[in-house]
Design an enzyme around this catalytic site. Structure first.
Site, PDB file in Angstrom:
ATOM      1  N   ASP A 198      48.926  37.357  36.232  1.00  0.00           N
ATOM      2  CA  ASP A 198      48.869  38.936  36.576  1.00  0.00           C
ATOM      3  C   ASP A 198      49.570  39.701  35.537  1.00  0.00           C
ATOM      4  O   ASP A 198      50.032  40.690  35.667  1.00  0.00           O
ATOM      5  CB  ASP A 198      49.604  39.115  37.946  1.00  0.00           C
ATOM      6  CG  ASP A 198      48.931  38.389  38.636  1.00  0.00           C
ATOM      7  OD1 ASP A 198      47.878  38.061  39.023  1.00  0.00           O
ATOM      8  OD2 ASP A 198      49.616  37.920  40.171  1.00  0.00           O
ATOM      9  N   SER A 221      45.410  47.031  41.108  1.00  0.00           N
ATOM     10  CA  SER A 221      45.258  47.026  39.616  1.00  0.00           C
ATOM     11  C   SER A 221      43.855  46.131  39.397  1.00  0.00           C
ATOM     12  O   SER A 221      43.941  44.976  39.970  1.00  0.00           O
ATOM     13  CB  SER A 221      46.362  46.620  38.881  1.00  0.00           C
ATOM     14  OG  SER A 221      47.417  47.144  39.154  1.00  0.00           O
ATOM     15  N   HIS A 263      44.396  42.797  41.638  1.00  0.00           N
ATOM     16  CA  HIS A 263      45.485  42.320  42.225  1.00  0.00           C
ATOM     17  C   HIS A 263      46.056  43.622  42.963  1.00  0.00           C
ATOM     18  O   HIS A 263      46.179  44.529  42.631  1.00  0.00           O
ATOM     19  CB  HIS A 263      46.528  42.118  41.131  1.00  0.00           C
ATOM     20  CG  HIS A 263      47.962  41.595  41.370  1.00  0.00           C
ATOM     21  ND1 HIS A 263      48.129  40.383  41.726  1.00  0.00           N
ATOM     22  CD2 HIS A 263      49.138  42.365  41.455  1.00  0.00           C
ATOM     23  CE1 HIS A 263      49.505  40.384  42.282  1.00  0.00           C
ATOM     24  NE2 HIS A 263      50.002  41.492  41.944  1.00  0.00           N
ATOM     25  N   ASN A 315      40.511  40.518  36.864  1.00  0.00           N
ATOM     26  CA  ASN A 315      41.090  40.035  38.356  1.00  0.00           C
ATOM     27  C   ASN A 315      41.381  41.431  38.834  1.00  0.00           C
ATOM     28  O   ASN A 315      41.896  42.171  38.268  1.00  0.00           O
ATOM     29  CB  ASN A 315      42.135  39.312  38.043  1.00  0.00           C
ATOM     30  CG  ASN A 315      43.102  38.759  39.477  1.00  0.00           C
ATOM     31  OD1 ASN A 315      42.268  38.194  40.294  1.00  0.00           O
ATOM     32  ND2 ASN A 315      44.438  39.039  39.612  1.00  0.00           N
TER      33      ASN A 315
HETATM   34  C1  GRF Z   1      42.726  41.393  47.913  1.00  0.00           C
HETATM   35  O1  GRF Z   1      43.903  41.805  48.262  1.00  0.00           O
HETATM   36  C2  GRF Z   1      42.834  41.152  46.336  1.00  0.00           C
HETATM   37  O2  GRF Z   1      43.750  42.217  45.757  1.00  0.00           O
HETATM   38  C3  GRF Z   1      43.776  39.720  46.128  1.00  0.00           C
HETATM   39  O3  GRF Z   1      43.103  39.036  47.245  1.00  0.00           O
HETATM   40  C4  GRF Z   1      42.531  39.759  48.387  1.00  0.00           C
HETATM   41  C5  GRF Z   1      41.093  39.213  48.472  1.00  0.00           C
HETATM   42  O4  GRF Z   1      40.692  40.015  49.628  1.00  0.00           O
HETATM   43  N1  GRF Z   1      43.773  39.349  44.794  1.00  0.00           N
HETATM   44  P1  GRF Z   1      39.011  39.680  50.014  1.00  0.00           P
HETATM   45  O5  GRF Z   1      38.675  38.131  49.847  1.00  0.00           O
HETATM   46  O6  GRF Z   1      38.030  40.413  48.571  1.00  0.00           O
HETATM   47  O7  GRF Z   1      38.533  40.479  51.018  1.00  0.00           O
END
Ligand code: GRF
Length: 214
Positions: free
Chosen positions: A140, A131, A104, A102
């Site tokens: 997370d 991360s 984050h 994932n």
């Molecule tokens: C990103 O900021 C990611 O870290 C978070 O959700 C957002 C997704 O953005 N978990 P995208 O859909 O890839 O533009």
């Protein structure tokens, strides 16, 4: 990839794969939101995109089983969550630990969960970032593979900080998936390894978008 929203991380990963910068083939995008823009991006690139609606299922477990069965059907080596906004049932996750990551938007273990940019500003953090971690049943909370550090600047608001972090998320995700694809980083015996040594601290994304030991 599992995703619920905009899909900028999908596009970054797809571009890197299509350009041959990482030895990766994207085989499907899966979502809990049929209207998510990421699905249209995937279809535009000729990548199968599947969305199921949670409301069509009696509970979380039934939904997660159905969605992950669709994922299993494309036989992925790695499942990448990028903006997938649902918590996945622990019994569904258990057999996938080590094969699901994932991204984050915080320097874990700081700021798990939502509204990470606001919380970093409220806490007066001088550094923030993103991360990539192994997904476990703890939200997370799985082992962190790599991080990109971003300075918090005077005058930052939530949106400006989010934009600066997102710009580093894309190379961070590309480098992390690339490292797993080449075997430079791997999951074995219930832990992360980098080369022959255990990965005890997250790798850092350097200014050249390479992962280095801190
Ligand atoms: C990103 O900021 C990611 O870290 C978070 O959700 C957002 C997704 O953005 N978990 P995208 O859909 O890839 O533009």
């Amino acid at each position: 990839m599992l995703a619920s929203g905009r899909g900028s991380n999908f596009l970054a990963l797809h571009r890197a794969a299509a350009q041959g910068r990482i030895p990766v083939r994207l085989v499907g995008v899966f979502s809990d939101r049929p209207a998510a823009p990421v699905l249209a991006h995937a279809r535009d690139q000729g990548i199968p995109a599947v969305a199921l609606s949670p409301r069509d299922y009696p509970d979380r477990l039934a939904f997660d089983r159905a969605l992950l069965a669709r994922v299993a059907a494309v036989q992925p080596d790695l499942i990448v969550c990028a903006g997938y906004m649902r918590i996945i049932d622990g019994t569904v996750l258990a057999p996938l630990v080590g094969r699901m990551i994932n991204i984050h938007p915080s320097l874990l273990p700081r700021h798990r969960g939502l509204h990470t940019h606001r919380r970093a500003l409220e806490a007066g953090d001088r550094e923030h970032g993103a991360s990539v971690h192994v997904v476990t049943a703890e939200l997370d909370g799985g082992p962190v593979i790599a991080q990109a550090v971003v300075p918090v600047l005077p005058g930052d608001d939530e949106q400006r900080l989010a934009e600066r972090v997102l710009a580093r998320e894309h190379p961070l995700l590309v480098a992390s998936v690339g490292a797993l694809a080449t075997g430079a980083v791997r999951w074995s015996d219930g832990r992360l390894w980098c080369g022959e040594a255990p990965l005890d601290a997250p790798l850092r994304l350097d200014a050249d978008d390479r992962l280095v030991r801190p």
